[in-house]
Design a protein around this motif. Structure first.
Motif, PDB file in Angstrom:
ATOM      1  N   ASP A  50      21.806  13.026   5.973  1.00 16.51           N
ATOM      2  CA  ASP A  50      21.417  11.697   5.525  1.00 16.51           C
ATOM      3  C   ASP A  50      20.590  12.203   4.232  1.00 16.51           C
ATOM      4  OD1 ASP A  50      20.005  10.416   8.479  1.00 16.51           O
ATOM      5  OD2 ASP A  50      21.860  10.059   7.597  1.00 16.51           O
ATOM      6  N   THR A  51      20.746  11.190   3.164  1.00 21.26           N
ATOM      7  CA  THR A  51      20.112  11.345   1.863  1.00 21.26           C
ATOM      8  C   THR A  51      18.709  11.022   2.043  1.00 21.26           C
ATOM      9  OG1 THR A  51      22.317  10.813   0.876  1.00 21.26           O
ATOM     10  CG2 THR A  51      20.467  10.685  -0.297  1.00 21.26           C
ATOM     11  N   ALA A  52      17.938  12.066   1.337  1.00 22.19           N
ATOM     12  CA  ALA A  52      16.385  11.875   1.310  1.00 22.19           C
ATOM     13  C   ALA A  52      16.007  10.870   0.562  1.00 22.19           C
ATOM     14  CB  ALA A  52      15.992  13.322   0.959  1.00 22.19           C
ATOM     15  N   VAL A  53      16.391  10.762  -0.552  1.00 20.85           N
ATOM     16  CA  VAL A  53      15.881   9.583  -1.370  1.00 20.85           C
ATOM     17  C   VAL A  53      17.329   8.850  -1.842  1.00 20.85           C
ATOM     18  CG1 VAL A  53      15.099   8.776  -3.737  1.00 20.85           C
ATOM     19  CG2 VAL A  53      14.015  10.697  -2.465  1.00 20.85           C
ATOM     20  N   SER A  54      17.390   7.792  -1.427  1.00 22.84           N
ATOM     21  CA  SER A  54      18.831   6.870  -1.773  1.00 22.84           C
ATOM     22  C   SER A  54      18.485   5.903  -2.885  1.00 22.84           C
ATOM     23  CB  SER A  54      19.443   6.640  -0.576  1.00 22.84           C
ATOM     24  OG  SER A  54      18.427   5.776   0.227  1.00 22.84           O
ATOM     25  N   GLN A  55      19.289   5.467  -3.719  1.00 19.72           N
ATOM     26  CA  GLN A  55      19.137   4.428  -4.677  1.00 19.72           C
ATOM     27  C   GLN A  55      20.238   3.683  -4.801  1.00 19.72           C
ATOM     28  OE1 GLN A  55      17.603   7.118  -7.874  1.00 19.72           O
ATOM     29  NE2 GLN A  55      18.200   5.317  -9.016  1.00 19.72           N
ATOM     30  N   LYS A 115      17.500  -0.746  -5.915  1.00 20.78           N
ATOM     31  CA  LYS A 115      16.574  -0.593  -4.842  1.00 20.78           C
ATOM     32  C   LYS A 115      16.569   0.927  -4.503  1.00 20.78           C
ATOM     33  CE  LYS A 115      17.643  -4.837  -2.448  1.00 20.78           C
ATOM     34  NZ  LYS A 115      18.330  -5.496  -1.205  1.00 20.78           N
ATOM     35  N   CYS A 116      15.541   1.411  -3.917  1.00 19.62           N
ATOM     36  CA  CYS A 116      15.283   2.926  -3.501  1.00 19.62           C
ATOM     37  C   CYS A 116      14.579   2.957  -2.248  1.00 19.62           C
ATOM     38  CB  CYS A 116      14.387   3.376  -4.586  1.00 19.62           C
ATOM     39  SG  CYS A 116      14.135   5.338  -4.361  1.00 19.62           S
ATOM     40  N   GLU A 117      15.013   4.068  -1.588  1.00 19.53           N
ATOM     41  CA  GLU A 117      14.452   4.248  -0.128  1.00 19.53           C
ATOM     42  C   GLU A 117      14.327   5.562   0.027  1.00 19.53           C
ATOM     43  OE1 GLU A 117      16.847   2.715   3.031  1.00 19.53           O
ATOM     44  OE2 GLU A 117      15.747   3.519   4.504  1.00 19.53           O
ATOM     45  N   GLN A 118      13.051   6.303   0.688  1.00 18.06           N
ATOM     46  CA  GLN A 118      13.113   7.311   1.045  1.00 18.06           C
ATOM     47  C   GLN A 118      12.802   7.649   2.422  1.00 18.06           C
ATOM     48  OE1 GLN A 118      10.076   9.173   1.771  1.00 18.06           O
ATOM     49  NE2 GLN A 118       8.633   7.544   1.350  1.00 18.06           N
ATOM     50  N   ASP A 128       6.888  -1.293   1.375  1.00 17.92           N
ATOM     51  CA  ASP A 128       6.379  -0.454   2.581  1.00 17.92           C
ATOM     52  C   ASP A 128       6.360   0.958   1.818  1.00 17.92           C
ATOM     53  OD1 ASP A 128       9.317  -1.259   4.038  1.00 17.92           O
ATOM     54  OD2 ASP A 128       9.098   0.723   3.310  1.00 17.92           O
ATOM     55  N   LYS A 129       5.888   2.188   2.447  1.00 21.20           N
ATOM     56  CA  LYS A 129       5.678   3.243   1.803  1.00 21.20           C
ATOM     57  C   LYS A 129       7.082   3.840   1.616  1.00 21.20           C
ATOM     58  CE  LYS A 129       3.563   6.241   4.361  1.00 21.20           C
ATOM     59  NZ  LYS A 129       2.974   7.311   4.972  1.00 21.20           N
ATOM     60  N   ALA A 130       8.081   3.514   2.311  1.00 21.41           N
ATOM     61  CA  ALA A 130       9.528   4.157   2.077  1.00 21.41           C
ATOM     62  C   ALA A 130      10.440   3.485   1.243  1.00 21.41           C
ATOM     63  CB  ALA A 130      10.176   4.050   3.432  1.00 21.41           C
ATOM     64  N   ALA A 170      12.175   8.551  -7.260  1.00 20.05           N
ATOM     65  CA  ALA A 170      11.610  10.041  -6.697  1.00 20.05           C
ATOM     66  C   ALA A 170      10.397   9.886  -5.881  1.00 20.05           C
ATOM     67  CB  ALA A 170      11.215  11.074  -7.979  1.00 20.05           C
ATOM     68  N   SER A 171      10.434  10.723  -4.808  1.00 22.57           N
ATOM     69  CA  SER A 171       9.155  10.687  -4.086  1.00 22.57           C
ATOM     70  C   SER A 171       8.430  12.253  -3.926  1.00 22.57           C
ATOM     71  CB  SER A 171       9.551  10.202  -2.724  1.00 22.57           C
ATOM     72  OG  SER A 171      10.512  11.158  -1.783  1.00 22.57           O
ATOM     73  N   SER A 172       7.333  11.976  -3.436  1.00 22.00           N
ATOM     74  CA  SER A 172       6.370  13.254  -3.134  1.00 22.00           C
ATOM     75  C   SER A 172       5.849  13.160  -1.839  1.00 22.00           C
ATOM     76  CB  SER A 172       5.863  13.864  -4.301  1.00 22.00           C
ATOM     77  OG  SER A 172       4.736  12.703  -4.648  1.00 22.00           O
ATOM     78  N   GLN A 173       5.386  14.209  -1.331  1.00 22.57           N
ATOM     79  CA  GLN A 173       4.666  14.157  -0.033  1.00 22.57           C
ATOM     80  C   GLN A 173       3.265  13.347  -0.420  1.00 22.57           C
ATOM     81  OE1 GLN A 173       5.238  15.241   3.259  1.00 22.57           O
ATOM     82  NE2 GLN A 173       3.650  13.970   3.417  1.00 22.57           N
ATOM     83  N   ARG A 174       2.668  13.748  -1.286  1.00 20.95           N
ATOM     84  CA  ARG A 174       1.236  12.945  -1.734  1.00 20.95           C
ATOM     85  C   ARG A 174       1.226  12.717  -3.264  1.00 20.95           C
ATOM     86  NH1 ARG A 174       0.083  16.751   1.812  1.00 20.95           N
ATOM     87  NH2 ARG A 174       0.465  18.342   0.268  1.00 20.95           N
TER      88      ARG A 174
END
Lengths: 115, 111
Positions: free
Chosen positions: A1-6, A22-25, A70-72, A92-96
């Motif tokens: 599964d792709t972690a960050v998909s756009q 669109k982007c989803e993580q 939402d957060k994702a 892109a995404s990061s934990q915090r």
């Protein structure tokens, strides 16, 4: 599964049109970003969201509007596209939110071409 | 905006050679990251350095953070074709509230 998909990967459109990316993580991260990479490969931040709240809004034209349902998810809507908007847009995404050791996970990019 | 200048901008070398890429700024950063980006993909983090003078090694790659935390270098020993890509440094601002990317170094390793 792709972690960050756009999606989409490629977007070709006429000047003046409105388009969305669109982007989803699926990493469970709190923070998401949109970056723009120009033809010289310079990567510049546009927006960042932390827990659905807008944190950074760099000097980006009002025609660009991010939305985080939402957060994702962090979507980017662009109104009245101009030639100068042609670039590769990365989600892109990061934990915090930006810490000294935060690792950014990037999507594979959306190449936008405005004709 | 805090500017990070990378040099060289382009580098083409033969397999087996050594190389160094530099990332310089007049600003102080709380940390410095190096990413590698391949065509059609997003950047992937290689390393984060936090302390001035810190050296980290990742197999044939050696990363150093300058003593004053204004610059960094990436040294690759015995380069391989798989090292080909765009190398980006990125500095976290003093308040760690933004990440500024460098101008990039495009490396090509010829077999």
């Amino acid at each position: 599964d792709t972690a960050v998909s756009q999606t989409p990967k490629y977007l070709v459109t006429q000047m003046g049109n409105d388009k969305s990316i669109k982007c989803e993580q699926n990493l469970g991260h709190d923070t998401m970003y949109w970056y723009k990479q120009d033809s010289k490969k310079f990567l510049k931040i546009m927006f960042s969201y932390n827990n659905k709240e807008l944190i950074i809004n760099e000097t980006v034209p009002n025609r660009f509007s991010p939305k985080s349902p939402d957060k994702a998810h962090l979507n980017l809507h662009i109104n009245s596209l101009e030639l100068g908007d042609s670039a590769v847009y990365f989600c892109a995404s990061s934990q915090r939110y930006f810490g000294r050791r935060e690792k950014l996970f990037f999507g594979s990019g959306t190449q936008l071409s405005v004709l | 905006t805090q500017l990070l200048e990378q040099s060289p901008q382009f580098l083409s070398i033969q397999e087996g050679e050594n190389l160094t890429v530099y990332c310089n700024s007049s600003s102080v950063f709380s940390s410095l990251q190096w990413y590698r980006q391949e065509p059609g993909e997003g950047p992937v983090l290689l390393v984060t350095v936090v302390t001035g003078g810190e050296v980290k090694k990742l197999k044939r790659l050696t990363f150093q953070f300058g003593d004053a935390r204004k610059d960094s270098s990436l040294h690759i020993t015995a380069a391989q074709p798989g090292d080909t890509g765009l190398y980006l440094c990125a500095g976290a601002g003093a308040g760690a509230n933004n990440l500024f990317f460098g101008t990039g170094t495009r490396l090509t390793v010829i077999p």
